[in-house]
Design a protein around this motif. Structure first.
Motif, PDB file in Angstrom:
ATOM      1  N   ARG A  53      -7.422  -2.599   6.311  1.00  0.00           N
ATOM      2  CA  ARG A  53      -7.893  -2.774   4.942  1.00  0.00           C
ATOM      3  C   ARG A  53      -8.290  -1.404   4.414  1.00  0.00           C
ATOM      4  O   ARG A  53      -8.930  -0.616   5.099  1.00  0.00           O
ATOM      5  CB  ARG A  53      -9.041  -3.776   4.860  1.00  0.00           C
ATOM      6  N   ILE A  96      -6.793  -3.087  -0.414  1.00  0.00           N
ATOM      7  CA  ILE A  96      -5.496  -3.569   0.054  1.00  0.00           C
ATOM      8  C   ILE A  96      -5.635  -3.996   1.505  1.00  0.00           C
ATOM      9  O   ILE A  96      -6.141  -3.238   2.336  1.00  0.00           O
ATOM     10  CB  ILE A  96      -4.428  -2.458  -0.037  1.00  0.00           C
ATOM     11  N   GLU A 147      -8.376 -12.162  -5.895  1.00  0.00           N
ATOM     12  CA  GLU A 147      -7.446 -11.911  -4.795  1.00  0.00           C
ATOM     13  C   GLU A 147      -6.037 -12.050  -5.333  1.00  0.00           C
ATOM     14  O   GLU A 147      -5.697 -13.054  -5.957  1.00  0.00           O
ATOM     15  CB  GLU A 147      -7.632 -12.924  -3.661  1.00  0.00           C
ATOM     16  N   ILE A 148      -5.226 -11.027  -5.096  1.00  0.00           N
ATOM     17  CA  ILE A 148      -3.851 -11.033  -5.556  1.00  0.00           C
ATOM     18  C   ILE A 148      -2.953 -11.097  -4.322  1.00  0.00           C
ATOM     19  O   ILE A 148      -3.047 -10.241  -3.448  1.00  0.00           O
ATOM     20  CB  ILE A 148      -3.533  -9.771  -6.381  1.00  0.00           C
ATOM     21  N   LYS A 149      -2.112 -12.115  -4.265  1.00  0.00           N
ATOM     22  CA  LYS A 149      -1.198 -12.271  -3.134  1.00  0.00           C
ATOM     23  C   LYS A 149       0.213 -12.194  -3.684  1.00  0.00           C
ATOM     24  O   LYS A 149       0.569 -12.929  -4.588  1.00  0.00           O
ATOM     25  CB  LYS A 149      -1.450 -13.588  -2.412  1.00  0.00           C
ATOM     26  N   GLY A 150       0.982 -11.285  -3.141  1.00  0.00           N
ATOM     27  CA  GLY A 150       2.338 -11.103  -3.637  1.00  0.00           C
ATOM     28  C   GLY A 150       3.211 -10.463  -2.582  1.00  0.00           C
ATOM     29  O   GLY A 150       2.749 -10.136  -1.495  1.00  0.00           O
ATOM     30  N   ARG A 189      -0.921  -8.415   2.844  1.00  0.00           N
ATOM     31  CA  ARG A 189      -1.554  -9.734   2.940  1.00  0.00           C
ATOM     32  C   ARG A 189      -2.183 -10.119   1.615  1.00  0.00           C
ATOM     33  O   ARG A 189      -2.063 -11.246   1.165  1.00  0.00           O
ATOM     34  CB  ARG A 189      -2.601  -9.731   4.052  1.00  0.00           C
ATOM     35  N   LYS A 190      -2.890  -9.139   1.003  1.00  0.00           N
ATOM     36  CA  LYS A 190      -3.499  -9.404  -0.301  1.00  0.00           C
ATOM     37  C   LYS A 190      -4.082  -8.109  -0.846  1.00  0.00           C
ATOM     38  O   LYS A 190      -4.261  -7.130  -0.124  1.00  0.00           O
ATOM     39  CB  LYS A 190      -4.601 -10.460  -0.217  1.00  0.00           C
ATOM     40  N   VAL A 191      -4.383  -8.131  -2.140  1.00  0.00           N
ATOM     41  CA  VAL A 191      -5.099  -7.052  -2.815  1.00  0.00           C
ATOM     42  C   VAL A 191      -6.280  -7.715  -3.504  1.00  0.00           C
ATOM     43  O   VAL A 191      -6.115  -8.740  -4.170  1.00  0.00           O
ATOM     44  CB  VAL A 191      -4.216  -6.326  -3.849  1.00  0.00           C
ATOM     45  N   GLU A 192      -7.462  -7.150  -3.322  1.00  0.00           N
ATOM     46  CA  GLU A 192      -8.655  -7.659  -4.008  1.00  0.00           C
ATOM     47  C   GLU A 192      -9.091  -6.626  -5.039  1.00  0.00           C
ATOM     48  O   GLU A 192      -9.227  -5.449  -4.722  1.00  0.00           O
ATOM     49  CB  GLU A 192      -9.790  -7.908  -3.017  1.00  0.00           C
TER      50      GLU A 192
END
Length: 154
Positions: A73, A125, A106-109, A98-101
Motif C-alpha cells: 500500500r 493505492i 474506495e475505487i476498484k478498477g 486491488r483498490k485506490v482510496e
C-alpha cells in the motif's frame, strides 16, 4: 483425474506421474504472501511547506524497491502548492491494483493511468507487482525540476 477409455492402465499411470512431477518441480515465481496484510511503503510526498521554505517541486522518496507477488500500500500526499499529476505508465501496467482510496471513497478498477491532485489531498493505492523491472515515475510537467523517481521490482 480421468483418462480416455483408450488409455491403458500403464499409460494412464505414466501420464499421472509425469503431470505430478511437472507440478511439483515448478518453482513459485513470486516472493510475496497475499494472505498477509499489505506492506505499507514510505509515503510519497509531493511538495512541502516548512517553517522557512516553500518547496513546491519537492518529491520524496524517489526510489521504491518491491517484490513481485507481494502486497503493498502506497499513500501519496500532495501539498497543494502546485497541481501534481503523478504518472508511472510502465509500473501501472505491471501491477494488479486491488483498490485506490481517496477522499473517503474506495475505487476498484482494472487500471490506473494517473493520480492528479489539483489541490492538497491524498490517495492510497493497494497493489501487487506482477512483473519485475525498473519503472520510472514522475510528476507530469515537472520532470525537469527533479520530480522523477523509480520503482524497482525484483
Amino acid at each position: 483425474m480421468s483418462f480416455p477409455s483408450s488409455c491403458s492402465g500403464k499409460a494412464a499411470l505414466s501420464l499421472s506421474v509425469l503431470t505430478l512431477s511437472i507440478m511439483l518441480s515448478a518453482p513459485a515465481q513470486s516472493a510475496g504472501d497475499l494472505t498477509q496484510r499489505p506492506d505499507r511503503l514510505p509515503e510519497l510526498t509531493l511538495g512541502k511547506l516548512t517553517e522557512t521554505e516553500l518547496l513546491d517541486y519537492f518529491m520524496e522518496p524517489t526510489e521504491y524497491r518491491l517484490e513481485t507477488g507481494k502486497s503493498y500500500r502506497l499513500k501519496v500526499q500532495a501539498s497543494g502548492l502546485k497541481e501534481y499529476a503523478l504518472q508511472a505508465p510502465g509500473f501501472f501496467s505491471s501491477i494488479y491494483i486491488r483498490k485506490v482510496e481517496a477522499g473517503g471513497v474506495e475505487i476498484k478498477g482494472l487500471g490506473l493511468s494517473e493520480l492528479e491532485f489539483e489541490e492538497a489531498g491524498e490517495a492510497e493505492i493497494f497493489f501487487v507487482p506482477i512483473r519485475s523491472g525498473e519503472f520510472p515515475f514522475y510528476v507530469k510537467g515537472h520532470e525537469e525540476r527533479g520530480m522523477t523517481g523509480m520503482f524497482i521490482v525484483e
